[in-house]
Design a protein around this motif. Structure first.
Motif, short mmCIF file in Angstrom:
data_model
loop_
_atom_site.label_atom_id
_atom_site.label_comp_id
_atom_site.label_asym_id
_atom_site.label_seq_id
_atom_site.Cartn_x
_atom_site.Cartn_y
_atom_site.Cartn_z
N THR A 289 37.93 45.65 26.41
CA THR A 289 38.85 44.64 26.95
C THR A 289 40.27 45.02 26.58
OG1 THR A 289 37.20 42.87 26.80
CG2 THR A 289 39.51 42.21 26.91
N PHE A 290 41.13 45.04 27.59
CA PHE A 290 42.56 45.30 27.41
C PHE A 290 43.29 44.07 27.92
CE2 PHE A 290 40.27 49.18 28.35
CZ PHE A 290 40.76 50.13 27.47
N ASP A 291 44.00 43.37 27.03
CA ASP A 291 44.69 42.17 27.48
C ASP A 291 45.85 41.86 26.54
OD1 ASP A 291 43.46 41.08 25.22
OD2 ASP A 291 42.09 39.80 26.34
N GLY A 292 46.42 40.67 26.71
CA GLY A 292 47.61 40.33 25.94
C GLY A 292 48.83 41.04 26.51
N TYR A 314 34.07 52.50 32.94
CA TYR A 314 33.27 51.45 33.57
C TYR A 314 33.09 50.22 32.68
CZ TYR A 314 29.37 53.74 30.99
OH TYR A 314 28.56 54.30 30.01
N ASN A 315 32.81 49.09 33.36
CA ASN A 315 32.55 47.80 32.68
C ASN A 315 33.71 47.35 31.81
OD1 ASN A 315 30.01 47.74 33.81
ND2 ASN A 315 28.88 47.79 31.88
N ASN A 316 34.92 47.73 32.15
CA ASN A 316 36.08 47.31 31.37
C ASN A 316 36.80 46.14 32.05
OD1 ASN A 316 36.22 49.62 29.30
ND2 ASN A 316 36.15 50.71 31.25
N ILE A 317 37.46 45.31 31.24
CA ILE A 317 38.36 44.28 31.74
C ILE A 317 39.77 44.67 31.35
CG2 ILE A 317 39.10 41.88 31.52
CD1 ILE A 317 36.21 41.11 31.09
N CYS A 318 40.65 44.79 32.35
CA CYS A 318 42.05 45.15 32.12
C CYS A 318 42.91 44.06 32.73
CB CYS A 318 42.38 46.49 32.77
SG CYS A 318 41.32 47.87 32.28
N SER A 319 43.71 43.42 31.91
CA SER A 319 44.48 42.28 32.39
C SER A 319 45.90 42.34 31.83
CB SER A 319 43.80 40.98 31.97
OG SER A 319 44.53 39.86 32.41
N ALA A 320 46.88 42.10 32.69
CA ALA A 320 48.27 42.11 32.27
C ALA A 320 48.95 40.84 32.75
CB ALA A 320 49.00 43.33 32.83
N PRO A 321 49.91 40.30 31.99
CA PRO A 321 50.63 39.10 32.44
C PRO A 321 51.57 39.43 33.60
CG PRO A 321 51.54 39.92 30.38
CD PRO A 321 50.32 40.74 30.64
N LEU A 322 52.02 38.40 34.30
CA LEU A 322 52.84 38.60 35.49
C LEU A 322 54.20 39.22 35.19
CD1 LEU A 322 52.06 35.32 37.49
CD2 LEU A 322 51.40 37.65 38.10
N ASN A 323 54.66 39.13 33.94
CA ASN A 323 55.96 39.72 33.63
C ASN A 323 55.85 41.19 33.22
OD1 ASN A 323 54.69 39.17 31.17
ND2 ASN A 323 56.63 38.78 30.10
N ARG A 324 54.68 41.78 33.37
CA ARG A 324 54.47 43.20 33.07
C ARG A 324 53.86 43.87 34.29
NH1 ARG A 324 57.93 42.58 29.21
NH2 ARG A 324 57.14 41.78 27.23
N ALA A 325 54.02 45.20 34.38
CA ALA A 325 53.42 45.96 35.45
C ALA A 325 53.09 47.35 34.94
CB ALA A 325 54.35 46.04 36.65
N ASP A 485 41.98 34.62 32.78
CA ASP A 485 42.58 35.34 33.89
C ASP A 485 41.99 34.81 35.20
OD1 ASP A 485 43.58 37.11 35.78
OD2 ASP A 485 43.62 38.77 34.36
N PRO A 486 42.57 33.76 35.77
CA PRO A 486 41.99 33.17 36.99
C PRO A 486 42.00 34.13 38.17
CG PRO A 486 44.13 32.20 36.47
CD PRO A 486 43.74 33.01 35.28
N GLU A 487 42.90 35.09 38.18
CA GLU A 487 42.92 36.09 39.26
C GLU A 487 41.60 36.86 39.29
OE1 GLU A 487 45.48 38.51 42.07
OE2 GLU A 487 45.35 36.46 41.38
N LEU A 488 41.18 37.36 38.14
CA LEU A 488 39.93 38.12 38.08
C LEU A 488 38.74 37.21 38.33
CD1 LEU A 488 40.56 40.58 35.11
CD2 LEU A 488 40.85 40.96 37.56
N GLU A 489 38.81 35.98 37.86
CA GLU A 489 37.72 35.03 38.07
C GLU A 489 37.50 34.79 39.57
OE1 GLU A 489 34.57 32.64 37.33
OE2 GLU A 489 35.69 33.73 35.80
N LEU A 490 38.60 34.62 40.29
CA LEU A 490 38.52 34.39 41.72
C LEU A 490 37.89 35.57 42.43
CD1 LEU A 490 39.31 32.89 44.35
CD2 LEU A 490 41.53 34.01 44.19
N LEU A 491 38.36 36.78 42.15
CA LEU A 491 37.87 37.95 42.85
C LEU A 491 36.43 38.27 42.46
CD1 LEU A 491 41.03 40.24 42.66
CD2 LEU A 491 40.31 38.72 44.50
N ALA A 492 36.07 38.03 41.21
CA ALA A 492 34.71 38.29 40.78
C ALA A 492 33.71 37.39 41.49
CB ALA A 492 34.60 38.12 39.27
#
Length: 533
Positions: A289-292, A314-325, A485-492
């Protein structure tokens, strides 16, 4: 009667062998406050650090440390600034390692430990450093505005083969609190494992260092660990050919305190590179998991650079806040002709990626990759969900069965898909260009599911240069539970039952792919879910 005698003889032989093994398993206790050179049978008569470091204490005699010995550390060890506390002077053997075991409450503490390590175990084999239930190695005065600003290493294990560091908290090696603090180098490490084969780091917490776990060698494993407030998590660039990397079930997060205006410390969760003739030949990066907040200077959550071959992500979760890219999973080479060979055979399966804000960055970014595969991923850019650049080629499985966020509907972005320098946002045009993604889905979300994901219909129409829809499926009626991360929840949600069954691939480095990120077995027949669950 004969049978009873045979059983008795076997029992006596087993007891005898057990007795021999027990007799050879030596144990010594040492403490930071002791001056003793004899005893060492418990913490109450512990031996001194000087005894441990003396070469005469290492050998095969009963009063010496040898293969199979456990050295117990008792209490708090207060070191001097720049001290190398424990120097290991001998190797264990297969099945009989030398173990340095932290008893409950043991702490190795100094203003800052030496660049050669609080524990130094170079050029050896079969050494285990075990933090036990709550062992700690720490600096107390190294960092921005503190008494010292020095290089420092907790465990220095160059050329240490079949060695393990586990169950340990390593903290505050350099506490960086100012973006203009340029004093730190890459040599502030929790574990340093240069030229070490079959090296394992398991269940450690490492925070406030620069490069947390740098090194190189065959069959490296990092597992079950928590890494944060660092510049790099894993950093590995072999000088020759190294393979067998296994980096799994770790949590990488919150690297932003290493930001600087000059980008002096570009951050990566995992950075493997093959340059100047070096090559990574195989590996697996999974269940992480990559987040924060990874900061402004983030390069990638996973950065596989140049001569990287046959590494599966594989099987990783990668999440970034909207103020980062960022390019969240960046697998790229400068060309297809590298000194260490081309980047070939790399893959991404069943990941969930939210690459943050929509100024720049990509969910999966593949550049000059030969025989690349990306299947069953949930992807939301960034400026693009996925980019295939320059001379990238695909395998027969190719890029398919993915779920993409419609970035055009989200923010009017015309670059949902990147194809060799051209931005596309209409799914059918992307499919035609890349000859891929025939079974993939492009998803629009509504305000009820993800409020920031809605652009007014008239705005979309006004900014659509082709006057054509993006071929997206409208999911505005889908209600999803609140998550981190509601974005990933929606797409999943869309990906449930829409994935490709990859059971035939789940062997070797990909064997854990037969299970989802939570360890639940995936079906051996019928469709899989898209994403890590």
């Amino acid at each position: 009667m004969v049978l009873r005698k045979v059983i008795s003889v076997v029992a006596l032989v087993a007891a005898s062998l057990f007795g021999v093994a027990s007799a050879n398993a030596k144990a010594f206790y040492i403490s930071g406050s002791s001056n003793r050179t004899s005893g060492g049978t418990s913490c109450s008569d512990a031996l001194s650090v000087a005894w441990f470091n003396n070469s005469s204490s290492w050998g095969s005699a009963s009063h010496q440390i040898s293969a199979g010995t456990t050295v117990y550390l008792c209490g708090v060890f207060n070191g001097r600034a720049g001290e190398e506390l424990l120097t290991v002077r001998g190797s264990g053997s297969s099945g009989n390692p030398i173990t340095i075991k932290f008893l409950s409450g043991t702490v190795l503490s100094a203003p800052y430990w030496s660049g050669n390590g609080a524990i130094h175990m170079d050029g050896l084999s079969y050494i285990v450093v075990d933090g036990g239930t709550n062992g700690v190695i720490q600096n107390t005065a190294n960092g921005t505005g503190r008494a010292y600003r020095q290089n420092s290493v907790a465990v220095h294990a160059a050329g240490c083969n079949f060695c393990t560091v586990q169950n340990l908290t390593i903290q505050n090696l350099y506490v960086r609190t100012s973006a203009t603090d340029y004093a730190p180098t890459h040599s502030i490490n929790c574990v340093y494992w240069h030229f070490s084969n079959n090296f394992t780091v398991n269940n450690i917490t490492c925070h406030d260092a620069s490069w947390a776990i740098p090194g190189d060698g065959n069959n490296f494993t990092l597992e079950n660990s928590n890494i944060y407030h660092v510049d790099h998590g894993v950093a590995s660039g072999p000088t020759g050919k190294n393979g067998g990397y296994s980096i799994h079930n770790n949590h990488f997060h919150d690297f932003a305190n290493w930001d600087s205006p000059a980008n002096a410390y570009h951050h990566d969760g995992i950075h493997l590179w093959g340059q100047n003739g070096g090559t990574v030949t195989s590996g697996a990066i999974y269940n992480n998991t990559f987040d924060g907040d990874f900061g402004v200077n983030i390069t990638a959550h996973v950065f596989l650079q140049d001569s990287i071959q046959h590494v599966a992500v594989y099987n990783n979760i990668c999440s970034a806040p909207l103020n980062r890219a960022l390019n969240s999973i960046w697998i790229g080479a400068r060309s297809t002709s590298m000194p260490g060979g081309p980047a070939i055979g790399n893959s991404a399966f069943n990941n969930s990626v939210n690459a943050g804000g929509h100024r720049t960055g990509t969910g999966i970014y593949a550049d000059n990759e030969l025989e690349f595969t990306a299947v069953n991923n949930v992807l939301s850019g960034g400026l693009a969900d996925i980019s295939l650049l320059n001379s990238t080629t695909l395998t027969a499985a190719g890029v398919n069965h993915n779920v993409y966020r419609d970035l055009f509907a989200l923010v009017g972005d015309l670059n949902t898909f990147g194809w060799r320098g051209t931005g596309l946002y209409i799914l059918s045009k992307w499919q035609s260009a890349c000859h891929c993604d025939s079974a993939s889905k492009l998803i629009v979300g509504g305000a009820s599911s993800f409020p920031s994901a809605t652009v007014a219909a008239e705005t979309v129409a006004a900014t659509n240069p082709d006057g054509a829809p993006s071929d997206a499926v409208n999911l505005s009626v889908v209600s999803t539970p609140t998550t981190s991360d509601p974005e990933l929840e929606l797409l999943a949600t869309v990906g449930q039952g829409n994935g490709l069954n990859l059971s035939e691939l789940a062997v070797g480095d990909l064997a854990p792919l037969a299970f989802d990120k939570n360890g639940a077995p995936r079906p051996t027949s019928g469709p899989w879910n898209v994403g890590p669950f």
